[in-house]
Design a protein around this motif. Structure first.
Motif, short mmCIF file in Angstrom:
data_model
loop_
_atom_site.label_atom_id
_atom_site.label_comp_id
_atom_site.label_asym_id
_atom_site.label_seq_id
_atom_site.Cartn_x
_atom_site.Cartn_y
_atom_site.Cartn_z
N VAL A 1 33.98 -6.50 67.49
CA VAL A 1 33.55 -5.86 68.73
C VAL A 1 33.82 -4.38 68.60
O VAL A 1 34.95 -3.96 68.33
CB VAL A 1 34.30 -6.45 69.94
CG1 VAL A 1 33.93 -5.72 71.21
CG2 VAL A 1 34.04 -7.93 70.06
N ARG A 2 32.79 -3.58 68.80
CA ARG A 2 32.93 -2.13 68.73
C ARG A 2 33.13 -1.59 70.13
O ARG A 2 32.32 -1.86 71.02
CB ARG A 2 31.68 -1.50 68.12
CG ARG A 2 31.32 -1.98 66.74
CD ARG A 2 31.67 -1.06 65.61
NE ARG A 2 31.76 0.31 65.90
CZ ARG A 2 31.08 1.26 65.27
NH1 ARG A 2 30.20 0.93 64.37
NH2 ARG A 2 31.27 2.52 65.54
N LEU A 3 34.21 -0.87 70.33
CA LEU A 3 34.52 -0.34 71.66
C LEU A 3 33.77 0.95 71.95
O LEU A 3 33.70 1.38 73.10
CB LEU A 3 36.02 -0.12 71.79
CG LEU A 3 36.87 -1.38 71.68
CD1 LEU A 3 38.34 -1.02 71.77
CD2 LEU A 3 36.50 -2.38 72.76
N ASP A 4 33.22 1.57 70.91
CA ASP A 4 32.51 2.83 71.12
C ASP A 4 31.03 2.64 71.41
O ASP A 4 30.31 3.60 71.61
CB ASP A 4 32.69 3.75 69.92
CG ASP A 4 32.11 3.14 68.65
OD1 ASP A 4 31.98 1.91 68.60
OD2 ASP A 4 31.79 3.90 67.72
N GLN A 5 30.58 1.40 71.44
CA GLN A 5 29.17 1.12 71.71
C GLN A 5 29.06 0.16 72.88
O GLN A 5 29.89 -0.74 73.03
CB GLN A 5 28.50 0.50 70.49
CG GLN A 5 28.46 1.42 69.30
CD GLN A 5 27.86 0.74 68.08
OE1 GLN A 5 27.63 -0.45 68.09
NE2 GLN A 5 27.61 1.53 67.05
N PRO A 6 28.03 0.32 73.70
CA PRO A 6 27.87 -0.60 74.84
C PRO A 6 27.50 -2.00 74.35
O PRO A 6 26.91 -2.17 73.28
CB PRO A 6 26.74 0.02 75.66
CG PRO A 6 26.01 0.89 74.71
CD PRO A 6 26.99 1.34 73.68
#
Length: 195
Positions: free
Chosen positions: A28-33
């Motif tokens: 899960v990337r926190l910098d992308q929606p």
């Protein structure tokens, strides 16, 4: 054969430590929606719905609505009383009319409440802006008051034209008094001034 055994050992070592040979699921990337999820319910624009409810609430609060509602009910009742029996759709207790009025009221009340909530939100924002503007005005007024007071105090120490004149007048009077008290000194001073 030696290379096959070392590859197997490495594979066993990975599984023993918790890592598997299978590719891992994407992190899960926190910098992308997040990607949009599919919803079962239809989506709507709350602002557009709010504006629509305000238009309805404004119409429900007018005399035009009351006139149209009164005419509709009067025509409904007159038609269902005096029309030929084959053309009547709602007999005397007017149950269908009651149902329609209840349905209209059940939709009108929440729409009116939604419009009132939106108006309350706008009023709250307006009051907050007014409060901040009043605070700024009070701060500016206090600053200007302090500046005017400091200018007055500074002007109290400044020599004005009238004060200088009064000092000169006092000096001239003092010189005239000295001349009248000591005429010999005044004559010698005038002789020195002529030379």
């Amino acid at each position: 054969m030696g290379t096959d055994r070392s590859a197997e050992a490495r594979e066993r070592g990975r599984t023993a430590t918790g890592a598997s040979a299978l590719p891992r699921a994407s992190r899960v990337r926190l910098d992308q929606p997040r990607p949009a999820r599919k919803r079962l319910l239809p989506e709507y624009d709350p602002e557009a719905f709010g504006r629509f409810s305000e238009r309805i609430a404004r119409f429900l609060g007018t005399g035009r609505f009351l006139v149209w509602m009164t005419l509709t009910i009067a025509l409904w009742v007159v038609w269902n009383i005096f029309a030929p029996p084959a053309l009547r759709w709602d007999e005397y207790p007017f149950i269908f009319l009651t149902l329609m009025l209840s349905l209209q009221a059940s939709y009108a009340a929440p729409l009116i409440l939604l419009a009132q909530n939106r108006q309350d939100d706008r009023d709250r924002v307006t009051h907050e802006q007014d409060r901040k503007q009043n605070e700024r005005s009070i701060a500016d007024t206090e600053y200007l008051t302090r500046e005017i007071a400091s200018l007055r105090m500074g002007l109290g120490e400044v020599a004005t034209r009238d004060w200088i004149r009064s000092e000169f007048v006092d000096l001239v009077k003092e010189l005239e008094q000295r001349r009248s008290l000591f005429p010999s000194e005044a004559a010698s001073e005038s002789d020195e001034g002529d030379r």
